[in-house]
Design an enzyme around this catalytic site. Sequence first.
Site, PDB file in Angstrom:
ATOM      1  CG  ASP A  48      -1.875   1.097   1.307  1.00 44.46           C
ATOM      2  OD1 ASP A  48      -1.736   2.074   0.546  1.00 44.46           O
ATOM      3  OD2 ASP A  48      -2.810   0.991   2.128  1.00 44.46           O
ATOM      4  CG  HIS A 111     -13.725  11.721 -14.768  1.00 42.07           C
ATOM      5  ND1 HIS A 111     -14.938  11.799 -15.417  1.00 42.07           N
ATOM      6  CD2 HIS A 111     -13.169  10.547 -15.170  1.00 42.07           C
ATOM      7  CE1 HIS A 111     -15.117  10.723 -16.177  1.00 42.07           C
ATOM      8  NE2 HIS A 111     -14.053   9.951 -16.041  1.00 42.07           N
ATOM      9  CE1 TYR A 135     -10.254   8.636 -10.531  1.00 45.28           C
ATOM     10  CE2 TYR A 135     -11.795   9.330 -12.230  1.00 45.28           C
ATOM     11  CZ  TYR A 135     -10.555   8.861 -11.872  1.00 45.28           C
ATOM     12  OH  TYR A 135      -9.619   8.613 -12.837  1.00 45.28           O
ATOM     13  NE  ARG A 173     -18.354   9.990 -21.960  1.00 43.90           N
ATOM     14  CZ  ARG A 173     -17.311   9.797 -21.147  1.00 43.90           C
ATOM     15  NH1 ARG A 173     -16.497  10.782 -20.850  1.00 43.90           N
ATOM     16  NH2 ARG A 173     -17.081   8.608 -20.625  1.00 43.90           N
TER      17      ARG A 173
HETATM   18  N1  LIG Z   1      -8.457   4.045 -17.566  1.00 43.06           N
HETATM   19  C1  LIG Z   1      -8.679   5.275 -18.016  1.00 43.06           C
HETATM   20  O1  LIG Z   1      -9.207   5.463 -19.100  1.00 43.06           O
HETATM   21  C2  LIG Z   1      -8.258   6.452 -17.171  1.00 43.06           C
HETATM   22  C3  LIG Z   1      -8.774   7.710 -17.531  1.00 43.06           C
HETATM   23  C4  LIG Z   1      -8.383   8.814 -16.776  1.00 43.06           C
HETATM   24  C5  LIG Z   1      -7.485   8.669 -15.725  1.00 43.06           C
HETATM   25  N2  LIG Z   1      -7.021   7.434 -15.403  1.00 43.06           N
HETATM   26  C6  LIG Z   1      -6.106   7.329 -14.262  1.00 43.06           C
HETATM   27  O2  LIG Z   1      -5.043   6.414 -14.539  1.00 43.06           O
HETATM   28  C7  LIG Z   1      -4.738   5.663 -13.379  1.00 43.06           C
HETATM   29  C8  LIG Z   1      -4.861   4.183 -13.676  1.00 43.06           C
HETATM   30  O3  LIG Z   1      -6.187   3.906 -14.084  1.00 43.06           O
HETATM   31  P1  LIG Z   1      -6.688   2.416 -14.325  1.00 43.06           P
HETATM   32  O4  LIG Z   1      -7.831   2.501 -15.254  1.00 43.06           O
HETATM   33  O5  LIG Z   1      -5.539   1.550 -14.655  1.00 43.06           O
HETATM   34  O6  LIG Z   1      -7.245   2.069 -12.883  1.00 43.06           O
HETATM   35  P2  LIG Z   1      -7.300   0.625 -12.180  1.00 43.06           P
HETATM   36  O7  LIG Z   1      -8.349   0.723 -11.131  1.00 43.06           O
HETATM   37  O8  LIG Z   1      -7.427  -0.442 -13.209  1.00 43.06           O
HETATM   38  O9  LIG Z   1      -5.862   0.510 -11.495  1.00 43.06           O
HETATM   39  C9  LIG Z   1      -5.523   1.189 -10.340  1.00 43.06           C
HETATM   40  C10 LIG Z   1      -4.540   0.334  -9.583  1.00 43.06           C
HETATM   41  O10 LIG Z   1      -4.113   1.039  -8.406  1.00 43.06           O
HETATM   42  C11 LIG Z   1      -3.953   0.088  -7.383  1.00 43.06           C
HETATM   43  N3  LIG Z   1      -4.037   0.753  -6.095  1.00 43.06           N
HETATM   44  C12 LIG Z   1      -5.114   1.400  -5.572  1.00 43.06           C
HETATM   45  N4  LIG Z   1      -4.822   1.876  -4.343  1.00 43.06           N
HETATM   46  C13 LIG Z   1      -3.534   1.529  -4.085  1.00 43.06           C
HETATM   47  C14 LIG Z   1      -2.680   1.734  -2.976  1.00 43.06           C
HETATM   48  N5  LIG Z   1      -3.104   2.389  -1.887  1.00 43.06           N
HETATM   49  N6  LIG Z   1      -1.429   1.237  -3.037  1.00 43.06           N
HETATM   50  C15 LIG Z   1      -1.001   0.563  -4.128  1.00 43.06           C
HETATM   51  N7  LIG Z   1      -1.776   0.343  -5.207  1.00 43.06           N
HETATM   52  C16 LIG Z   1      -3.028   0.817  -5.194  1.00 43.06           C
HETATM   53  C17 LIG Z   1      -5.084  -0.905  -7.601  1.00 43.06           C
HETATM   54  O11 LIG Z   1      -4.818  -2.145  -6.963  1.00 43.06           O
HETATM   55  C18 LIG Z   1      -5.128  -0.999  -9.116  1.00 43.06           C
HETATM   56  O12 LIG Z   1      -4.362  -2.074  -9.614  1.00 43.06           O
HETATM   57  C19 LIG Z   1      -5.688   6.122 -12.281  1.00 43.06           C
HETATM   58  O13 LIG Z   1      -5.027   7.029 -11.438  1.00 43.06           O
HETATM   59  C20 LIG Z   1      -6.806   6.804 -13.041  1.00 43.06           C
HETATM   60  O14 LIG Z   1      -7.371   7.834 -12.284  1.00 43.06           O
HETATM   61  C21 LIG Z   1      -7.398   6.317 -16.092  1.00 43.06           C
HETATM   62  O1  LIG Z   2     -14.771   8.592 -18.791  1.00 44.32           O
HETATM   63  C1  LIG Z   2     -14.282   7.559 -19.173  1.00 44.32           C
HETATM   64  O2  LIG Z   2     -14.626   7.014 -20.186  1.00 44.32           O
HETATM   65  C2  LIG Z   2     -13.176   6.909 -18.376  1.00 44.32           C
HETATM   66  O3  LIG Z   2     -12.815   7.685 -17.303  1.00 44.32           O
HETATM   67  C3  LIG Z   2     -11.727   7.167 -16.605  1.00 44.32           C
HETATM   68  O4  LIG Z   2     -11.365   8.018 -15.553  1.00 44.32           O
HETATM   69  C4  LIG Z   2     -12.061   5.818 -16.080  1.00 44.32           C
HETATM   70  O5  LIG Z   2     -10.932   5.277 -15.435  1.00 44.32           O
HETATM   71  C5  LIG Z   2     -12.473   4.917 -17.197  1.00 44.32           C
HETATM   72  O6  LIG Z   2     -12.911   3.691 -16.689  1.00 44.32           O
HETATM   73  C6  LIG Z   2     -13.564   5.532 -17.983  1.00 44.32           C
HETATM   74  O7  LIG Z   2     -13.778   4.768 -19.125  1.00 44.32           O
END
Ligand SMILES: NC(=O)c1ccc[n+]([C@@H]2O[C@H](COP(=O)([O-])OP(=O)(O)OC[C@H]3O[C@@H](n4cnc5c(N)ncnc54)[C@H](O)[C@@H]3O)[C@@H](O)[C@H]2O)c1
Ligand SMILES: O=C(O)[C@H]1O[C@@H](O)[C@H](O)[C@@H](O)[C@@H]1O
Length: 267
Positions: A48, A111, A135, A173
């Site tokens: 963590d 977001h 979030y 979108r």
């Molecule tokens: N997926 C997207 O399209 C998207 C869009 C905008 C922003 N993001 C950002 O990118 C990052 C990754 O997104 P994602 O979609 O891979 O999310 P995800 O939920 O798939 O992965 C997040 C990871 O963080 C780990 N985690 C959470 N709390 C933790 C802690 N305290 N210590 C250690 N590990 C921890 C979780 O176990 C998980 O594996 C996030 O910060 C998210 O806000 C993602």
């Molecule tokens: O708005 C969205 O589409 C995306 O926003 C991100 O922050 C989320 O991690 C992802 O799961 C969503 O698909």
Amino acid sequence: MKPLLLVTGAAGRVGRLLRPVLAERYALRLLDLADPGASAQEEAILGDLADPAMARRAVAGAAGVLHLAGLVGPDFGFEATLRPNYLGLVTLLEACRAARCPRFVFASSHHVVGLHAAADAPFDAAAPLAPDGFYGLSKAFGEAACGLYARRFAMPTLIIRIGNADPEVADARRARMWVSARDLAALVDIGMTAQGLACETVYGVSRASDPLFADAAAARLGYRPRDDSRDHHAAGFRPSAALGPADGADRVGGFFATRPLPHPGEP
Ligand SMILES: NC(=O)c1ccc[n+]([C@@H]2O[C@H](COP(=O)([O-])OP(=O)(O)OC[C@H]3O[C@@H](n4cnc5c(N)ncnc54)[C@H](O)[C@@H]3O)[C@@H](O)[C@H]2O)c1
Ligand SMILES: O=C(O)[C@H]1O[C@@H](O)[C@H](O)[C@@H](O)[C@@H]1O
């Protein structure tokens, strides 16, 4: 020898997509609560990041940090975000400060501006913050926390407001803010190498026909997206005509902006 990059949240969706691309330039150390399924070339630490000893261990010797870890989603209440997205980030930044970590790249999100009307696009990084839920609020805090550490402790920092980083483009979108893994990795690379970087905020998006974000800041830093969302539609791609009120397509944050927001204290 390749520079060592700590990737937090490496077991998550974005981490798994980026790691093979980043591995071409960096030796990767992975930190996550969950098993990231490390390759023979990757070093994994399970733990963590809100635990100071864990954060110090993860940061030791790193040339930079890509901070992806956190709680992600539209439905969480305020309290659920506190440990991962507030305490976890500050604990990590503190470890970076103590270790004089040379670079920090923060995965923020569109977001933070999710409540703006999509019709008013394109937005640049100077758009007023308009988080669309707890979030998005936690990401707005994260950006401010990065600014504090970057400026007070001279830690070059890139804040990337990621659009949508799914492997393929799900709907109209997301087509306006999709980013490919190689384009996002190129931005991470800019965060790790750009000369004169102090604290900069950019949108993490590939090319699109009707973009939600106009990213002059990224271009100034040398970002040239190679991919276009039009070339990556998923098989079940939903055009705008197929999007309904629950999709929240009139807001930048889409469905994140339409879900009920739990009151603090509610699960
Ligand atoms: N997926 C997207 O399209 C998207 C869009 C905008 C922003 N993001 C950002 O990118 C990052 C990754 O997104 P994602 O979609 O891979 O999310 P995800 O939920 O798939 O992965 C997040 C990871 O963080 C780990 N985690 C959470 N709390 C933790 C802690 N305290 N210590 C250690 N590990 C921890 C979780 O176990 C998980 O594996 C996030 O910060 C998210 O806000 C993602
Ligand atoms: O708005 C969205 O589409 C995306 O926003 C991100 O922050 C989320 O991690 C992802 O799961 C969503 O698909």
